[in-house]
Motif scaffolding. Structure first.
Motif: not given
Length: 252
Positions: A45-66
C-alpha cells in the motif's frame, strides 16, 4: 475485543522470510493484520490510512536497489511517519526505515550470519523497548547496516555491527531477527547453504551446524525477548488494549 482496530500491514519480501513468530504473537493477541506478498508480485500500500501500523520484514535485496517495490515502500513509510502510525522493521525493514529517516545504509564491515550476543545501551529507551537485560542473544543474517537516524536512539550494539537497533518515537528498527522460528531458520540455512560454505573463513559467519546447535533453547530465549519488545511496540498502536488471556504464554 479489537474489532475497531485497523489491521496491521505486513510487507513480506521473500518466501522464507515471513512474519513467523510475529504472526503467531498477533494471532494469540487476536489482532487483525494483512500480509502483502511482495515476493509474489503484490504491491505494498502507498498509504496506511486503512492500517493501524506497518511491519517491514527481511529481504535479500538492498534498500539501495532501484526496484519499484522499494520506492513504493518508501512512500508507505513516509506516510506512516506523517500519520504517526507505528512501524516495526526487521533487518531490511529496519534499514528501509532508517533510509527514509535520512540515515545512510551501506555494506557492513563484514557479513554477519548466526547467533551472537548484543549489548543493550544505557539509554532509557533501551530499557523501555528491551527490558532489564544487559545482553540479548539474537539471530543475525545481514550484509549491510544502517546509521542511526537523527533524533533516534541506539538501543543495541554488537561486536560485528555497531548499530543493531534504534527507536524513533513509536517506531523500531532492528538489525537482527526476532521473528524467526526453528523452522524458518532451518529453511534459511537450506536455501543459502552455499553462501554459508563460501563465508566460513569469517569469524562473523557461523556454520549451519553451529546455527542449529541447541536451536530450540536459543529460539525459546529469543521469543521471550520478542514477547517484551512486541508487546511494547503494540502499545504504540492507537486504540490497542493489552489482552490478558494469554499472559502465561505471551506478554500480550
Amino acid at each position: 475485543m479489537f474489532s475497531q482496530l485497523k489491521p496491521i500491514a505486513i510487507c513480506q519480501h521473500d518466501a522464507t522470510q515471513g512474519p513467523a513468530y510475529l504472526q503467531s504473537y498477533l494471532d494469540l493477541c487476536q489482532l487483525p493484520y494483512q500480509i502483502f506478498a511482495i515476493n509474489h508480485g503484490e504491491a505494498p500500500p502507498l498509504s496506511c490510512k486503512d492500517y493501524s501500523a506497518v511491519v517491514l520484514l527481511g529481504s535479500n535485496a538492498s534498500v539501495n536497489d532501484p526496484y519499484l517495490w522499494i520506492k513504493q515502500e518508501e512512500v508507505l513509510v513516509q506516510d506512516a511517519l506523517t500519520r504517526h502510525r507505528p512501524m516495526l522493521g526487521h533487518c531490511f525493514g529496519g534499514q528501509l526505515l532508517a533510509k527514509v529517516l535520512g540515515a545512510q545504509v551501506r555494506p557492513n564491515a563484514v557479513p554477519q550470519i548466526g547467533w551472537d550476543p548484543v549489548r543493550v545501551t544505557a539509554f532509557a529507551e533501551a530499557k523501555q523497548w528491551l527490558g532489564d537485560q544487559a545482553e540479548l542473544n539474537l539471530f543475525h543474517w545481514h550484509f549491510e547496516t544502517f546509521q542511526i537516524p537523527r533524533g533516534a536512539k541506539r538501543l543495541l550494539y554488537g561486536r560485528y555491527c555497531l548499530n543493531k537497533a534504534f527507536a524513533y518515537g513509536p517506531h523500531l528498527g532492528l538489525q537482527s531477527h526476532m521473528e524467526v522460528t526453528s523452522e524458518s531458520i532451518k529453511a534459511w540455512c537450506k536455501q543459502d547453504r552455499q553462501s554459508l560454505l563460501n563465508l566460513q573463513h569469517l569469524n562473523s559467519v557461523q556454520s549451519e551446524e553451529d546455527i542449529l546447535q541447541n536451536l530450540p533453547a536459543k529460539v525459546a530465549a529469543l521469543h521471550k525477548a520478542a514477547n517484551f519488545t512486541y508487546h511494547r511496540w503494540l502499545q504504540q498502536l492507537p486504540g490497542y488494549r493489552p489482552c490478558l488471556d494469554n499472559a502465561e504464554h505471551l506478554a500480550c
